[in-house]
Scaffold this active site. Structure first.
Site, short mmCIF file in Angstrom:
data_model
loop_
_atom_site.label_atom_id
_atom_site.label_comp_id
_atom_site.label_asym_id
_atom_site.label_seq_id
_atom_site.Cartn_x
_atom_site.Cartn_y
_atom_site.Cartn_z
CG ASP A 180 -5.17 -0.14 -2.86
OD1 ASP A 180 -6.02 -1.04 -2.70
OD2 ASP A 180 -4.45 0.27 -1.95
NE ARG B 167 -4.07 -0.99 1.08
CZ ARG B 167 -5.31 -1.03 1.49
NH1 ARG B 167 -5.57 -1.45 2.70
NH2 ARG B 167 -6.29 -0.66 0.72
CD GLN C 233 -2.42 6.69 -2.80
OE1 GLN C 233 -2.54 7.63 -3.57
NE2 GLN C 233 -2.16 6.82 -1.53
CB SER D 259 -8.25 1.92 -2.06
OG SER D 259 -7.26 1.75 -1.10
CE1 TYR E 35 -4.29 -3.98 4.05
CE2 TYR E 35 -1.94 -4.23 3.70
CZ TYR E 35 -3.23 -4.23 3.21
OH TYR E 35 -3.46 -4.47 1.89
P1 NAD Z 1 -8.80 -2.34 6.49
O1 NAD Z 1 -9.96 -2.62 5.60
O2 NAD Z 1 -7.72 -3.36 6.62
O3 NAD Z 1 -9.34 -1.98 7.96
C1 NAD Z 1 -10.36 -1.01 8.14
C2 NAD Z 1 -10.04 -0.14 9.33
O4 NAD Z 1 -10.26 -0.90 10.54
C3 NAD Z 1 -8.61 0.38 9.42
O5 NAD Z 1 -8.64 1.79 9.45
C4 NAD Z 1 -8.09 -0.21 10.71
O6 NAD Z 1 -7.16 0.64 11.36
C5 NAD Z 1 -9.36 -0.40 11.50
N1 NAD Z 1 -9.25 -1.34 12.64
C6 NAD Z 1 -8.59 -2.52 12.73
N2 NAD Z 1 -8.71 -3.04 13.97
C7 NAD Z 1 -9.48 -2.18 14.69
C8 NAD Z 1 -9.98 -2.15 16.02
N3 NAD Z 1 -9.69 -3.10 16.91
N4 NAD Z 1 -10.75 -1.10 16.39
C9 NAD Z 1 -11.04 -0.10 15.53
N5 NAD Z 1 -10.60 -0.07 14.27
C10 NAD Z 1 -9.83 -1.09 13.85
O7 NAD Z 1 -8.09 -0.99 6.08
P2 NAD Z 1 -8.11 -0.17 4.71
O8 NAD Z 1 -9.28 0.71 4.68
O9 NAD Z 1 -7.95 -1.10 3.56
O10 NAD Z 1 -6.79 0.67 4.82
C11 NAD Z 1 -6.35 1.23 6.01
C12 NAD Z 1 -5.37 2.33 5.71
O11 NAD Z 1 -4.33 1.88 4.82
C13 NAD Z 1 -5.92 3.52 4.95
O12 NAD Z 1 -6.69 4.38 5.68
C14 NAD Z 1 -4.63 4.17 4.48
O13 NAD Z 1 -3.99 4.86 5.51
C15 NAD Z 1 -3.82 2.97 4.13
N6 NAD Z 1 -3.92 2.75 2.68
C16 NAD Z 1 -2.88 3.10 1.89
C17 NAD Z 1 -2.99 2.89 0.52
C18 NAD Z 1 -1.90 3.25 -0.41
O14 NAD Z 1 -1.10 4.09 -0.09
N7 NAD Z 1 -1.83 2.60 -1.58
C19 NAD Z 1 -4.12 2.33 -0.03
C20 NAD Z 1 -5.16 2.00 0.82
C21 NAD Z 1 -5.04 2.19 2.16
#
Ligand code: NAD
Length: 373
Positions: A127, A119, A124, A130, A225
């Site tokens: 992805d 990620r 991006q 996302s 993550y």
């Molecule tokens: P995900 O689907 O894996 O998880 C969803 C959310 O659940 C996350 O924000 C995580 O922190 C939260 N979570 C996990 N355990 C938890 C708990 N016990 N209580 C409360 N919340 C909890 O995550 P996602 O949406 O796929 O991605 C998370 C982050 O990854 C994004 O917000 C971003 O910062 C990063 N990201 C980066 C890229 C990139 O740069 N290519 C792309 C996508 C996401």
């Protein structure tokens, strides 16, 4: 170079490429063959693919004569022999499907699973997690509003005042943030939990309240993550969630930990305290869900609370979901196909290496190999 696009299994409405993305490939001189009716559920008919110079074929013809096969979900076991030595691109959750990956590796299939892309900023544009989570978050809020038997916005009318719906969002990743934005637009009042303090500003800028729980495990080295939390943290977090949930009308749960079972954030005791008629949309259902009663692909009722378990809400918007997924695939294929339309796998590229699960008859992804040993 011939790219083949398969029709997805019955439960799926999306398709890997829409005509617009096919056109970008055929313009480069790449042949594209589409399984008959592959796009129909996403509202793209065979003739629209033909207009952009794709060829409509039977499934077995596509499997037989393509170099690269696009299929969001794994093709049937009975078809796998036909994929021998070909390239397969989709979203295969290899961390949960290690033995299937090994089977594919044994057949010499080169497998790219785009849910394993690192990620990073460069990733991006391809992805798929996302782009699809964005849709799921939006649809979770819309679905909650449609199931909930009261208003979302506040109303002051001659017939009385309606208080705004209180929405609790657990997990402010891509889906959670989009759910916040959508529920806010509908007029709800929102509280949010996440273990990554970095999301606090984003949550607040969307007009929601971020509830902090001190002492979350550091996820800064987990590639974007979340990571598993200590028992002590989970206990303190649950105490705070219990306070919020007792007031909530709607809960949207999105908390996931990559490659692991989703954490249980809502206990039965909390469900017992929820208001009659409240609604939970659990989009972490496919990895076990964030409640103990969630059933994947089912809607259950627990003491007056409706709990929808659906991790594939993007499939309820197949046209936009396929458009975005297809753009991600196109951007990924630009990494592995040269301008002249030739296959070129650069193993020095972290995106190629990070998303490749099997190649040359072997599992090649460190995380998947580690499960084996
Ligand atoms: P995900 O689907 O894996 O998880 C969803 C959310 O659940 C996350 O924000 C995580 O922190 C939260 N979570 C996990 N355990 C938890 C708990 N016990 N209580 C409360 N919340 C909890 O995550 P996602 O949406 O796929 O991605 C998370 C982050 O990854 C994004 O917000 C971003 O910062 C990063 N990201 C980066 C890229 C990139 O740069 N290519 C792309 C996508 C996401």
């Amino acid at each position: 170079m011939t790219i083949g696009l398969l029709k997805e299994p019955d439960f799926e409405t999306r398709v890997s490429l829409i005509p617009e993305t096919v056109a970008a490939l055929t313009k480069k001189g790449i042949s594209v063959q589409i399984e008959k009716d592959a796009g129909v559920k996403a509202f793209w008919n065979n003739d629209e693919y033909e207009k952009v110079k794709a060829v409509i074929k039977s499934r077995s013809e596509v499997l037989q004569s393509s170099d690269i096969i696009l299929s969001i979900h794994p093709p049937a076991d009975s078809e796998i022999e036909k994929l021998k030595s070909k390239i397969l691109i989709g979203v295969y959750q290899p961390l949960f499907n290690q033995s299937l990956m090994q089977q594919w590796a044994n057949l010499g299939i080169t497998v790219f699973s785009l849910d394993m892309l690192p990620r990073t900023t460069r990733a991006q544009v391809m992805d798929v997690l996302s782009s699809q989570a964005n849709i799921a978050g939006y649809k979770a809020a819309i679905l909650a509003a449609s199931i909930y038997s009261r208003y979302f916005p506040m109303f002051m009318t001659a017939a009385g005042t309606i208080a705004p719906a209180k929405v609790l969002i657990l997990g402010a990743g891509v889906a959670g943030l989009q759910a916040i934005a959508t529920a806010r637009r509908l007029g709800a009042v929102i509280e949010v939990f996440d273990t990554r303090p970095a999301v606090k500003d984003e949550v607040m800028s969307l007009g929601a309240k971020f509830i902090e729980v001190e002492g979350a495990a550091d996820a800064s080295k987990a590639g974007g993550y979340a990571v598993e939390q200590t028992e002590d943290f989970m206990k303190r977090q649950k105490a705070k969630i219990a306070e919020s949930i007792a007031k909530a009308d709607i809960v949207i749960t999105t908390a996931q930990i990559h490659g692991k079972k989703a954490p249980i954030l809502i206990t039965e005791e909390m469900l017992n305290r929820m208001r009659n008629g409240s609604v939970i949309i659990d989009i972490a259902a496919a990895t076990g869900g964030n409640t103990p009663v969630t059933k994947n692909n089912e809607t259950v009722t627990y003491k007056g609370v409706t709990i929808v378990g659906n991790s594939n809400l993007q499939a309820t918007m197949p046209s936009d979901a396929s458009k975005m997924y297809g753009k991600n695939i196109l951007n990924f294929m630009n990494l592995i196909i040269t301008k002249e339309g030739q296959l070129s796998l650069n193993w020095e590229d972290d995106l190629v290496k990070g998303s490749c699960i099997a190649h040359n008859g072997e599992l090649v992804h460190d995380k998947i190999k580690a499960i084996e040993s």
